[in-house]
Design a protein around this motif. Structure first.
Motif, PDB file in Angstrom:
ATOM      1  N   THR A  52       0.837  -1.202   0.000  1.00 29.19           N
ATOM      2  CA  THR A  52       0.000   0.000   0.000  1.00 29.19           C
ATOM      3  C   THR A  52       0.874   1.255   0.000  1.00 29.19           C
ATOM      4  O   THR A  52       0.606   2.214  -0.723  1.00 29.19           O
ATOM      5  CB  THR A  52      -0.937  -0.001   1.226  1.00 29.19           C
ATOM      6  N   GLY A  55       2.142   2.117  -3.288  1.00 25.48           N
ATOM      7  CA  GLY A  55       1.153   2.589  -4.251  1.00 25.48           C
ATOM      8  C   GLY A  55       0.573   1.515  -5.143  1.00 25.48           C
ATOM      9  O   GLY A  55      -0.095   1.823  -6.131  1.00 25.48           O
ATOM     10  N   THR A  58      -4.640  -0.318  -2.519  1.00 23.57           N
ATOM     11  CA  THR A  58      -5.358   0.689  -1.751  1.00 23.57           C
ATOM     12  C   THR A  58      -6.334  -0.025  -0.814  1.00 23.57           C
ATOM     13  O   THR A  58      -6.861  -1.092  -1.154  1.00 23.57           O
ATOM     14  CB  THR A  58      -6.128   1.665  -2.669  1.00 23.57           C
ATOM     15  N   TYR A  65      -8.183  -5.229   0.247  1.00 25.13           N
ATOM     16  CA  TYR A  65      -7.342  -4.292  -0.503  1.00 25.13           C
ATOM     17  C   TYR A  65      -7.648  -4.434  -1.992  1.00 25.13           C
ATOM     18  O   TYR A  65      -7.922  -5.536  -2.476  1.00 25.13           O
ATOM     19  CB  TYR A  65      -5.859  -4.586  -0.276  1.00 25.13           C
ATOM     20  N   VAL A  68      -4.438  -1.261  -7.435  1.00 24.15           N
ATOM     21  CA  VAL A  68      -4.692   0.050  -8.025  1.00 24.15           C
ATOM     22  C   VAL A  68      -4.747  -0.033  -9.547  1.00 24.15           C
ATOM     23  O   VAL A  68      -4.121  -0.894 -10.163  1.00 24.15           O
ATOM     24  CB  VAL A  68      -3.627   1.088  -7.604  1.00 24.15           C
TER      25      VAL A  68
END
Length: 219
Positions: A52, A55, A58, A65, A68
């Motif tokens: 996380t 990056g 998320t 989770y 992304v």
């Protein structure tokens, strides 16, 4: 030093995300991963938190989770960083170039050319290794590590945006890599830097087209 359980889980998940095996928008949950890796939830939770901060994931409250997505903003940021750093790395690689580096670059280019049309994603792996070899050739550990992350994110974009495969198979990609190699082999730092800038401009144009294509209304 032996790899910790957290590092092992994080490394495996990182590879899946960057390779596209875990597609953007995929849901990742702790219990399922703990069962898969045969570990407690603690190292899984720590690995997910690490990814996380990088990056790649998320948090989805009370659910898990999410992997992304690859947005135009993400791509633009990564390519800006590459434009700032990679020409300098290329110039340094040209200054330090030895027979081992040049042999490695030549072999990677030949393999990239061999796979370009029939297997563009395999060709991309050789292109990735070409750029990584240049970064290592700069003999700057911190620069190499930072560029590695940028190249990983670029590689992920190529994998999850199928429209980019045509760029991988295009002659232009190989011609630009050859120009970089020629300058490095000639110990021409300025030429190597400019060849890399030209190449990155082409990459940016190809990436931008993936986010700017008109709808079918305009076909």
């Amino acid at each position: 030093m032996a790899e910790s359980m957290t590092e092992r889980v994080a490394s495996a998940l990182r590879h899946r995300i960057l390779s596209g095996d875990l597609a953007p928008g995929s849901l990742v949950v702790e219990p399922r991963l703990a069962e898969e890796f045969g570990v407690s939830k603690t190292p899984v939770r720590e690995a997910l938190r690490l990814l996380t901060t990088e990056g790649l994931l998320t948090v989805l409250p009370k659910k898990g989770y999410l992997v992304v997505t690859v947005s135009s903003h993400d791509v633009a940021e990564v390519l800006d960083l590459r434009m700032l750093l990679e020409p300098h790395a290329c110039a340094s690689a040209a200054a330090y170039a030895d027979r081992d580096l040049l042999t490695t670059l030549r072999e990677l280019l030949d393999k990239q050319r061999e796979k370009a049309v029939a297997e563009p994603l395999v060709s991309m792996e050789y292109a990735y290794s070409f750029h990584r070899a240049l970064a290592r050739g700069a003999r700057n550990r911190r620069l190499d590590e930072f560029l590695a992350r940028c190249l990983d994110e670029t590689s992920r974009a190529y994998r999850v945006l199928p429209g980019l495969h045509a760029h991988l198979a295009a002659d232009q990609e190989l011609i630009e890599h050859e120009a970089i190699y020629t300058a490095v082999a000639a110990a021409d730092g300025a030429g190597a830097a400019e060849a890399m800038r030209s190449h990155l401009r082409s990459v940016r144009s190809a990436m931008a087209r993936q986010f700017e294509r008109p709808s079918d209304l305009w076909a």
